[in-house]
Write a protein that holds these residues in place. Structure first.
Motif, PDB file in Angstrom:
ATOM      1  N   ASN A 121       8.294 -18.245 -23.106  1.00  0.00           N
ATOM      2  CA  ASN A 121       8.739 -18.930 -24.426  1.00  0.00           C
ATOM      3  C   ASN A 121       8.499 -20.186 -23.534  1.00  0.00           C
ATOM      4  N   GLY A 122       7.558 -21.241 -24.279  1.00  0.00           N
ATOM      5  CA  GLY A 122       8.038 -22.548 -23.143  1.00  0.00           C
ATOM      6  C   GLY A 122       9.132 -23.366 -24.143  1.00  0.00           C
ATOM      7  N   LEU A 123       9.424 -23.061 -25.147  1.00  0.00           N
ATOM      8  CA  LEU A 123       9.877 -24.284 -26.404  1.00  0.00           C
ATOM      9  C   LEU A 123      11.368 -24.058 -25.417  1.00  0.00           C
ATOM     10  N   SER A 124      12.380 -25.088 -26.368  1.00  0.00           N
ATOM     11  CA  SER A 124      13.829 -25.664 -25.638  1.00  0.00           C
ATOM     12  C   SER A 124      14.991 -24.867 -26.223  1.00  0.00           C
ATOM     13  N   THR A 125      14.347 -23.936 -26.809  1.00  0.00           N
ATOM     14  CA  THR A 125      15.526 -22.952 -27.569  1.00  0.00           C
ATOM     15  C   THR A 125      15.126 -21.679 -27.852  1.00  0.00           C
ATOM     16  N   PRO A 126      16.270 -20.885 -27.426  1.00  0.00           N
ATOM     17  CA  PRO A 126      15.058 -18.882 -27.899  1.00  0.00           C
ATOM     18  C   PRO A 126      15.382 -18.607 -28.847  1.00  0.00           C
ATOM     19  N   VAL A 127      13.900 -18.011 -28.791  1.00  0.00           N
ATOM     20  CA  VAL A 127      13.568 -17.701 -29.688  1.00  0.00           C
ATOM     21  C   VAL A 127      13.546 -16.064 -29.747  1.00  0.00           C
ATOM     22  N   GLU A 128      13.623 -15.466 -31.393  1.00  0.00           N
ATOM     23  CA  GLU A 128      13.705 -13.589 -31.019  1.00  0.00           C
ATOM     24  C   GLU A 128      12.440 -13.431 -32.681  1.00  0.00           C
ATOM     25  N   LEU A 129      12.229 -12.180 -33.004  1.00  0.00           N
ATOM     26  CA  LEU A 129      11.522 -11.650 -33.787  1.00  0.00           C
ATOM     27  C   LEU A 129       9.897 -11.990 -33.179  1.00  0.00           C
ATOM     28  N   VAL A 130       9.460 -12.339 -32.124  1.00  0.00           N
ATOM     29  CA  VAL A 130       8.201 -12.629 -31.657  1.00  0.00           C
ATOM     30  C   VAL A 130       7.282 -11.354 -31.823  1.00  0.00           C
ATOM     31  N   ARG A 131       6.422 -11.666 -32.818  1.00  0.00           N
ATOM     32  CA  ARG A 131       5.469 -10.755 -33.379  1.00  0.00           C
ATOM     33  C   ARG A 131       3.755 -11.325 -32.408  1.00  0.00           C
ATOM     34  N   ILE A 132       3.253 -10.497 -32.432  1.00  0.00           N
ATOM     35  CA  ILE A 132       1.969 -10.542 -31.920  1.00  0.00           C
ATOM     36  C   ILE A 132       0.832  -9.498 -32.645  1.00  0.00           C
ATOM     37  N   ASN A 133      -0.147  -9.846 -32.923  1.00  0.00           N
ATOM     38  CA  ASN A 133      -0.802  -9.164 -33.914  1.00  0.00           C
ATOM     39  C   ASN A 133      -2.503  -9.210 -32.921  1.00  0.00           C
ATOM     40  N   VAL A 134      -2.955  -7.883 -32.950  1.00  0.00           N
ATOM     41  CA  VAL A 134      -3.778  -7.494 -31.924  1.00  0.00           C
ATOM     42  C   VAL A 134      -4.522  -6.386 -33.104  1.00  0.00           C
ATOM     43  N   ASP A 147      -3.693  -4.279 -35.446  1.00  0.00           N
ATOM     44  CA  ASP A 147      -2.328  -3.618 -35.462  1.00  0.00           C
ATOM     45  C   ASP A 147      -1.353  -5.168 -34.845  1.00  0.00           C
ATOM     46  N   THR A 148       0.426  -4.389 -34.882  1.00  0.00           N
ATOM     47  CA  THR A 148       1.008  -5.250 -34.995  1.00  0.00           C
ATOM     48  C   THR A 148       2.663  -4.913 -34.422  1.00  0.00           C
ATOM     49  N   THR A 149       2.399  -6.446 -33.304  1.00  0.00           N
ATOM     50  CA  THR A 149       3.878  -5.426 -32.426  1.00  0.00           C
ATOM     51  C   THR A 149       4.752  -6.328 -31.814  1.00  0.00           C
ATOM     52  N   TYR A 150       5.853  -6.582 -31.881  1.00  0.00           N
ATOM     53  CA  TYR A 150       6.765  -7.618 -30.983  1.00  0.00           C
ATOM     54  C   TYR A 150       7.306  -7.107 -29.486  1.00  0.00           C
ATOM     55  N   ALA A 151       8.337  -8.971 -29.151  1.00  0.00           N
ATOM     56  CA  ALA A 151       8.168  -8.709 -28.398  1.00  0.00           C
ATOM     57  C   ALA A 151       9.680  -7.556 -27.997  1.00  0.00           C
ATOM     58  N   ASP A 152       9.418  -7.250 -26.520  1.00  0.00           N
ATOM     59  CA  ASP A 152      10.611  -6.692 -26.152  1.00  0.00           C
ATOM     60  C   ASP A 152      11.701  -6.870 -25.965  1.00  0.00           C
ATOM     61  N   VAL A 153      11.981  -8.125 -25.197  1.00  0.00           N
ATOM     62  CA  VAL A 153      13.211  -8.469 -25.071  1.00  0.00           C
ATOM     63  C   VAL A 153      13.528  -9.438 -26.309  1.00  0.00           C
ATOM     64  N   SER A 154      14.995  -9.048 -26.694  1.00  0.00           N
ATOM     65  CA  SER A 154      15.184  -9.243 -28.474  1.00  0.00           C
ATOM     66  C   SER A 154      15.326 -10.399 -28.305  1.00  0.00           C
ATOM     67  N   ILE A 155      16.007 -11.350 -27.530  1.00  0.00           N
ATOM     68  CA  ILE A 155      15.762 -12.674 -27.770  1.00  0.00           C
ATOM     69  C   ILE A 155      15.302 -13.422 -26.869  1.00  0.00           C
ATOM     70  N   ILE A 156      14.043 -14.115 -26.713  1.00  0.00           N
ATOM     71  CA  ILE A 156      13.828 -14.954 -25.294  1.00  0.00           C
ATOM     72  C   ILE A 156      14.212 -16.043 -24.777  1.00  0.00           C
ATOM     73  N   PRO A 157      15.035 -16.165 -24.304  1.00  0.00           N
ATOM     74  CA  PRO A 157      15.337 -17.662 -23.632  1.00  0.00           C
ATOM     75  C   PRO A 157      14.913 -18.835 -23.556  1.00  0.00           C
ATOM     76  N   ALA A 158      14.953 -19.978 -23.557  1.00  0.00           N
ATOM     77  CA  ALA A 158      14.184 -21.365 -23.151  1.00  0.00           C
ATOM     78  C   ALA A 158      14.152 -20.944 -22.296  1.00  0.00           C
TER      79      ALA A 158
END
Length: 286
Positions: A121-134, A147-158
């Motif tokens: 996460n290179g943003l300046s704000t935390p993000v969640e529900l990050v989806r990855i398409n495979v 296939d589709t999956t999501y980041a394991d950490v629920s809320i990724i900090p900035a």
């Protein structure tokens, strides 16, 4: 009956109205792709060996060696040699936005394909529900499965990161490369989980194919966390994620100052896995 020029004028008005409506429609920022495609080719159907890093291109060699020109004049007196100044280091700025790194995949003994990597996460704000398409391709580039999956950490900090992984059971034959692309995400209005301090206390093999990582997590925050777990990942020297495993703490609910234990078991662990870099993430619910 209207003349053709009136029909053209009416069509022009309709087109202008449609263009204005489209321009004013809100865009879905979460559907943008924030990094180049991460495509990992499969070089061998090997249980333990990840794909090698991309080959370094050979620099172009000139076809002829230029003849050096002699100096036009020789100085009559020796000139003082200036003391060279060390170059000033220029810091390399971190890329902004969300991006993927270390994407890798392997096939286990049952034929299941595992895909894994890290979201940064290179943003300046935390993000969640990050989806990855495979996406899975054959050698000629034909799409065979998705296939589709999501980041394991629920809320990724900035400035933080999270591992991700998925598996494809009973994949179609002929898979030769895997593509991972960032999908949607949400800017989180909730603060990330903080204050969980992991410590690895032991790493050992219980068998030739099972590597165990044992440790503790202490809650150094003022909040009580539930469903606390760790995600452990081994990353090689080239930055590729080799294996990912997760485990819930015992107990999984940690009050402030309380400590829990974990044991992440890496099954089908290739020889020498424990000599690579071990990364630990923690996540929980409030």
């Amino acid at each position: 009956m209207p003349r053709p020029r009136y029909l053209l004028a009416l069509a022009g008005l309709l087109f202008a109205g449609l263009a204005a409506a489209l321009a004013s429609a809100p865009r879905d920022a979460g559907s943008q792709v924030f990094s180049p495609r991460a495509v990992v080719p499969m070089v061998a159907r090997d249980e333990g060996a990840p794909p090698p890093p991309p080959a370094t291109p050979t620099p172009f060699a000139p076809t002829a060696t230029p003849t050096p020109r002699p100096p036009t004049a020789t100085p009559t007196a020796a000139q003082p040699t200036p003391t060279p100044r060390p170059p000033t280091a220029t810091p390399t700025p971190a890329p902004s936005g969300l991006r993927l790194q270390g994407v890798n995949w392997y096939v286990n003994t049952t034929g299941t394909i595992y895909v894994m990597g890290i979201v940064v996460n290179g943003l300046s704000t935390p993000v969640e529900l990050v989806r990855i398409n495979v996406r899975f391709y054959n050698a000629s580039g034909q799409l065979l499965a998705t296939d589709t999956t999501y980041a394991d950490v629920s809320i990724i900090p900035a400035g933080g990161s999270s591992p991700f992984w998925t598996l494809l059971l009973n994949p179609p034959p002929g898979v030769a490369s895997v593509e991972a692309v960032l999908g949607t995400y949400s800017v989180s209005s909730r603060p990330p989980i903080t204050g969980l301090t992991p410590t690895v206390t032991n790493i050992y093999r219980s068998s030739s194919i099972a590597l165990r990582v044992v440790g503790t997590v202490r809650n150094d925050s003022s909040a009580t966390y539930q469903f606390t777990r760790v995600i452990a990942a081994y990353v090689d020297s080239a930055g590729y994620v080799i294996r990912i495993e997760t485990d819930y703490l015992e107990p999984s609910t940690l009050a402030p100052g309380q400590q829990g234990t974990f044991e992440a078991i890496f099954f089908n662990a290739p020889a020498g896995l424990e000599t690579n870099n071990l990364l630990i993430w923690t996540t929980a619910s409030r």
